[in-house]
Design an enzyme around this catalytic site. Sequence first.
Site, mmCIF file in Angstrom:
data_model
loop_
_atom_site.group_PDB
_atom_site.id
_atom_site.type_symbol
_atom_site.label_atom_id
_atom_site.label_comp_id
_atom_site.label_asym_id
_atom_site.label_seq_id
_atom_site.Cartn_x
_atom_site.Cartn_y
_atom_site.Cartn_z
ATOM 1 N N ASP A 36 -44.253 113.773 46.840
ATOM 2 C CA ASP A 36 -45.547 113.610 47.529
ATOM 3 C C ASP A 36 -46.332 112.539 46.785
ATOM 4 O OD1 ASP A 36 -47.165 115.831 49.583
ATOM 5 O OD2 ASP A 36 -48.318 114.218 48.642
ATOM 6 N N ASP A 62 -44.557 107.325 46.698
ATOM 7 C CA ASP A 62 -45.164 106.762 47.904
ATOM 8 C C ASP A 62 -44.012 106.356 48.819
ATOM 9 O OD1 ASP A 62 -46.279 105.234 49.894
ATOM 10 O OD2 ASP A 62 -47.349 103.863 48.554
ATOM 11 N N TYR A 154 -51.538 106.226 65.735
ATOM 12 C CA TYR A 154 -50.692 107.364 65.327
ATOM 13 C C TYR A 154 -49.547 107.569 66.322
ATOM 14 C CZ TYR A 154 -49.373 112.123 64.046
ATOM 15 O OH TYR A 154 -48.664 113.240 63.669
ATOM 16 N N LYS A 158 -45.439 107.490 65.779
ATOM 17 C CA LYS A 158 -44.562 108.637 66.035
ATOM 18 C C LYS A 158 -43.570 108.349 67.166
ATOM 19 C CE LYS A 158 -46.042 111.240 62.736
ATOM 20 N NZ LYS A 158 -45.163 111.542 61.600
ATOM 21 N N ILE A 187 -50.637 122.378 65.255
ATOM 22 C CA ILE A 187 -50.227 123.275 64.172
ATOM 23 C C ILE A 187 -51.390 123.391 63.182
ATOM 24 C CG2 ILE A 187 -48.497 123.707 62.367
ATOM 25 C CD1 ILE A 187 -47.266 123.532 65.189
ATOM 26 N N THR A 189 -52.936 122.893 60.255
ATOM 27 C CA THR A 189 -52.794 122.136 59.001
ATOM 28 C C THR A 189 -54.105 121.377 58.794
ATOM 29 O OG1 THR A 189 -51.995 120.176 60.160
ATOM 30 C CG2 THR A 189 -50.310 121.682 59.355
HETATM 31 P P1 ADP Z 1 -48.692 118.022 58.210
HETATM 32 O O1 ADP Z 1 -49.515 118.382 59.395
HETATM 33 O O2 ADP Z 1 -47.514 117.126 58.592
HETATM 34 O O3 ADP Z 1 -48.252 119.168 57.406
HETATM 35 P P2 ADP Z 1 -50.350 117.141 55.964
HETATM 36 O O4 ADP Z 1 -51.398 116.085 55.961
HETATM 37 O O5 ADP Z 1 -50.748 118.547 55.709
HETATM 38 O O6 ADP Z 1 -49.629 117.018 57.372
HETATM 39 O O7 ADP Z 1 -49.166 116.727 54.969
HETATM 40 C C1 ADP Z 1 -48.687 115.452 54.828
HETATM 41 C C2 ADP Z 1 -48.259 115.242 53.369
HETATM 42 O O8 ADP Z 1 -47.807 113.889 53.214
HETATM 43 C C3 ADP Z 1 -49.404 115.452 52.386
HETATM 44 O O9 ADP Z 1 -48.999 116.325 51.348
HETATM 45 C C4 ADP Z 1 -49.691 114.045 51.848
HETATM 46 O O10 ADP Z 1 -50.132 114.030 50.502
HETATM 47 C C5 ADP Z 1 -48.325 113.392 51.981
HETATM 48 N N1 ADP Z 1 -48.404 111.929 52.017
HETATM 49 C C6 ADP Z 1 -49.329 111.158 52.655
HETATM 50 N N2 ADP Z 1 -49.071 109.853 52.437
HETATM 51 C C7 ADP Z 1 -47.962 109.787 51.663
HETATM 52 C C8 ADP Z 1 -47.191 108.723 51.097
HETATM 53 N N3 ADP Z 1 -47.522 107.440 51.291
HETATM 54 N N4 ADP Z 1 -46.100 109.046 50.360
HETATM 55 C C9 ADP Z 1 -45.769 110.331 50.149
HETATM 56 N N5 ADP Z 1 -46.452 111.370 50.636
HETATM 57 C C10 ADP Z 1 -47.538 111.110 51.383
#
Ligand code: ADP
Length: 257
Positions: A36, A62, A154, A158, A187, A189
Site C-alpha cells: 500500500d 506506489d 474514474y 475502470k 460497497i 468503504t
Molecule cells: P476500496 O473501495 O477499493 O476498498 P479504498 O480507498 O478503501 O478503496 O482502498 C484503496 C487502497 O489503495 C487504499 O488503502 C490506498 O491507500 C491504496 N492506494 C491508493 N493509491 C495507491 C498507490 N498509488 N499505490 C498503492 N496503493 C495505493
Amino acid sequence: MKLKNKVALITGNGNGIGKTTALLLSKEGASIVGTDINEKSGKQTVNEINNQGGDAIFIQHDVSNDDNWKSVINKALSTFGTIDILFNNAGLFIIKPLLETTIEEWNHLMNVNVTGTFLGMKHVIPIMIENKGGVVINASSNAGLFGATGLTLYGASKGAVRIMTKDAAMEFAPYNIRVNSIHPGYIKTQMIEYAAKVANKEPEDQANFVPLKRLGNTLEVANMVLYLVSDEASYITGSEFVLDGGVSAGQSVWEQE
Ligand code: ADP
C-alpha cells in the site's frame, strides 16, 4: 483451506476491499504480500493477519512506479519464493465534472488505476509463466460498465481496466494464467463515504439507488475474489463479475418501496 501453499500479492491492502480480502485469503491458507502507499494502514492489516496465525509481509509501494514494483517482486520472492495470485486492487476515486477536472488529476488517477494495473501484470505474470499457472484479479467497478455524471475520469480508468483484463486473459490463457475483473459498486468503504459527502448525503442514503436497498460490504467482495482465485473457478478467465446489488441490471420503470 482453499489456498494452502499459495502466495497472494494484494495491492492497496490497507483499507476496504484490499484489507478484507487479505484477511480472508490468509484464513484460507495463503501467504500474503500486502502492499500500500499508506504504510500505517498497510502494516496494520499485515499485523492483524500475523496476530491471527497467518503469514504476511508488508511492502510500502506506489503501484504507478515501475521501480517500486521491481523491489516488491524482489522482496516477495526472497520471502516466499513465488507469487501465485495477484489482486490489483489499489486505486483512487474522484467525482468531478469533466470541465472541472484538471490534467494533473487526470494523469494522477490514470497512473494509479490504469498504469498501476498494467505494471502489476507486467511484473508478476512472468513469475506465473515460469510456474505454469497463476490467477490475476483486476479491480474495476460498476462505473467501468456504464456512464455516470461526475465519473468521466474514474469511469474511463475502470473501463480501461475491464478491457485490459480481457486482453491479458487472451494473451496468457496458453500459460494457464486466468485473468478476471471484479466490478463492485455501492460497497461500504471510504469511497462511499466520500461519494455521499459530494452528494451532501449520508453513506446509507446511497442505498436508495440500489435494487437490493442496502450497501454491500467488503466481505461480499472478498468472497468473490476468493472464489475466483481458487481452483473452483478453474474454467473462468476473461470474465467480469459485478457486485452492485443490481444497480447495473437496468432502469426501474416505477418507484419501488
Ligand atoms: P476500496 O473501495 O477499493 O476498498 P479504498 O480507498 O478503501 O478503496 O482502498 C484503496 C487502497 O489503495 C487504499 O488503502 C490506498 O491507500 C491504496 N492506494 C491508493 N493509491 C495507491 C498507490 N498509488 N499505490 C498503492 N496503493 C495505493
